[in-house]
Design a protein around this motif. Structure first.
Motif, mmCIF file in Angstrom:
data_model
loop_
_atom_site.group_PDB
_atom_site.id
_atom_site.type_symbol
_atom_site.label_atom_id
_atom_site.label_comp_id
_atom_site.label_asym_id
_atom_site.label_seq_id
_atom_site.Cartn_x
_atom_site.Cartn_y
_atom_site.Cartn_z
ATOM 1 N N GLU A 9 5.700 -3.153 -4.873
ATOM 2 C CA GLU A 9 5.228 -2.653 -3.571
ATOM 3 C C GLU A 9 3.722 -2.880 -3.419
ATOM 4 O O GLU A 9 3.256 -3.298 -2.366
ATOM 5 C CB GLU A 9 5.579 -1.169 -3.427
ATOM 6 N N THR A 11 1.884 -5.183 -4.945
ATOM 7 C CA THR A 11 1.553 -6.611 -4.867
ATOM 8 C C THR A 11 2.002 -7.256 -3.557
ATOM 9 O O THR A 11 1.626 -8.384 -3.274
ATOM 10 C CB THR A 11 2.093 -7.395 -6.083
ATOM 11 N N GLN A 12 2.774 -6.530 -2.742
ATOM 12 C CA GLN A 12 3.066 -7.026 -1.392
ATOM 13 C C GLN A 12 1.797 -7.006 -0.537
ATOM 14 O O GLN A 12 1.687 -7.747 0.430
ATOM 15 C CB GLN A 12 4.138 -6.167 -0.719
ATOM 16 N N TYR A 13 0.863 -6.134 -0.902
ATOM 17 C CA TYR A 13 -0.398 -6.031 -0.173
ATOM 18 C C TYR A 13 -1.471 -6.925 -0.792
ATOM 19 O O TYR A 13 -2.243 -7.543 -0.080
ATOM 20 C CB TYR A 13 -0.890 -4.582 -0.159
ATOM 21 N N TYR A 14 -1.515 -6.922 -2.132
ATOM 22 C CA TYR A 14 -2.506 -7.742 -2.825
ATOM 23 C C TYR A 14 -2.096 -7.877 -4.293
ATOM 24 O O TYR A 14 -1.720 -6.889 -4.912
ATOM 25 C CB TYR A 14 -3.913 -7.113 -2.735
ATOM 26 N N PHE A 125 -6.054 -4.015 -2.687
ATOM 27 C CA PHE A 125 -4.736 -3.451 -2.365
ATOM 28 C C PHE A 125 -4.919 -2.208 -1.505
ATOM 29 O O PHE A 125 -4.292 -2.053 -0.462
ATOM 30 C CB PHE A 125 -3.936 -3.089 -3.621
ATOM 31 N N HIS A 126 -5.781 -1.306 -1.958
ATOM 32 C CA HIS A 126 -5.995 -0.030 -1.280
ATOM 33 C C HIS A 126 -6.484 -0.245 0.157
ATOM 34 O O HIS A 126 -5.982 0.381 1.098
ATOM 35 C CB HIS A 126 -6.988 0.818 -2.084
ATOM 36 N N TYR A 128 -6.074 -2.987 2.078
ATOM 37 C CA TYR A 128 -5.023 -3.588 2.898
ATOM 38 C C TYR A 128 -3.919 -2.584 3.206
ATOM 39 O O TYR A 128 -3.361 -2.571 4.293
ATOM 40 C CB TYR A 128 -4.445 -4.840 2.245
ATOM 41 N N TYR A 129 -3.608 -1.721 2.229
ATOM 42 C CA TYR A 129 -2.615 -0.683 2.456
ATOM 43 C C TYR A 129 -3.077 0.267 3.571
ATOM 44 O O TYR A 129 -2.326 0.570 4.494
ATOM 45 C CB TYR A 129 -2.338 0.112 1.166
ATOM 46 N N GLU A 131 -5.303 -0.257 5.913
ATOM 47 C CA GLU A 131 -5.360 -0.959 7.201
ATOM 48 C C GLU A 131 -3.984 -1.010 7.852
ATOM 49 O O GLU A 131 -3.829 -0.690 9.027
ATOM 50 C CB GLU A 131 -5.876 -2.393 7.016
ATOM 51 N N LYS A 132 -2.985 -1.392 7.063
ATOM 52 C CA LYS A 132 -1.643 -1.555 7.627
ATOM 53 C C LYS A 132 -1.003 -0.217 7.972
ATOM 54 O O LYS A 132 -0.379 -0.077 9.027
ATOM 55 C CB LYS A 132 -0.752 -2.318 6.648
ATOM 56 N N ASN A 133 -1.129 0.770 7.098
ATOM 57 C CA ASN A 133 -0.382 2.013 7.268
ATOM 58 C C ASN A 133 -1.143 3.117 7.982
ATOM 59 O O ASN A 133 -0.530 4.026 8.531
ATOM 60 C CB ASN A 133 0.125 2.502 5.916
#
Length: 191
Positions: A9, A11-14, A125-126, A128-129, A131-133
């Motif tokens: 999960e 690594t789907q972001y980074y 990762f943090h 990008y997570y 930003e998206k969520n």
């Protein structure tokens, strides 16, 4: 403890280096919560981030009349935390509750934040997570809460069949900001 879904999960972001994965897993513990156990109580300091391996978790606040007002629900392979409370280092305004028996990966916020400073791939990762969520997904939800009818929001919730089938009627009514009686009327009208 099998952490493959947790790392997958992330690594789907980074993508993370092996060194970062090891450092992250070193601070993780697997915890089990029974239905209705609190992972975090409103008014308490938020000390952990959680990743749901199995189960369903609710995130709610309490209104002036003492009613639980559900903001969001989390299913498997979701990250959960009182993020604003962690960032502000203040007690949480929300309660996080197990709506089913749950297994989570839990990691301490303070240590995790130290890892973010040492491991730039984890920090990305943090970022990008969040930003998206917290931006991309949260904005339409806030617009929906303000401008759409309970009926329209109910229809959107029904579209997520796996989540909808797991929720009790009082959870759905609370999430929609209506009474269980009003929810019954909406369901009757739609049938």
């Amino acid at each position: 403890m099998n952490n493959s879904e947790f790392i997958k999960e992330i690594t789907q972001y980074y993508p993370l280096s092996d060194e970062t994965v090891k450092a992250l897993l070193d601070i993780c513990t697997e915890k089990h919560y029974h239905k209705n156990d609190l992972l975090l109580e409103s008014g308490s300091m938020a000390r952990y981030y959680y990743f749901i391996k199995s189960g369903l978790i609710g995130y709610y606040t309490v209104d002036e009349q003492g009613n639980n007002i559900y903001k969001i629900f989390f299913e498997e392979n979701s990250f959960v935390a009182s993020t604003a409370a962690i960032i502000k280092n203040e007690p949480s305004d929300f309660t996080i509750i197990a709506l089913e028996d749950c297994t989570v990966i839990q990691y301490p916020a303070k240590t995790y934040r130290e890892l973010l400073e040492k491991h730039h791939d984890l920090a990305l990762f943090h970022l990008y997570y969040l930003e998206k969520n917290w931006v991309v997904k949260k904005e339409p939800l806030e617009v929906s809460l303000k401008y759409e009818t309970a009926k329209k929001r109910y229809l959107q919730l029904v579209e997520n069949k796996s989540l909808y089938s797991r929720l009790k009627q009082h959870h759905i009514a609370s999430y929609l900001g209506i009474t269980p009686t009003q929810l019954s009327r909406i369901k009757k009208e739609l049938n």
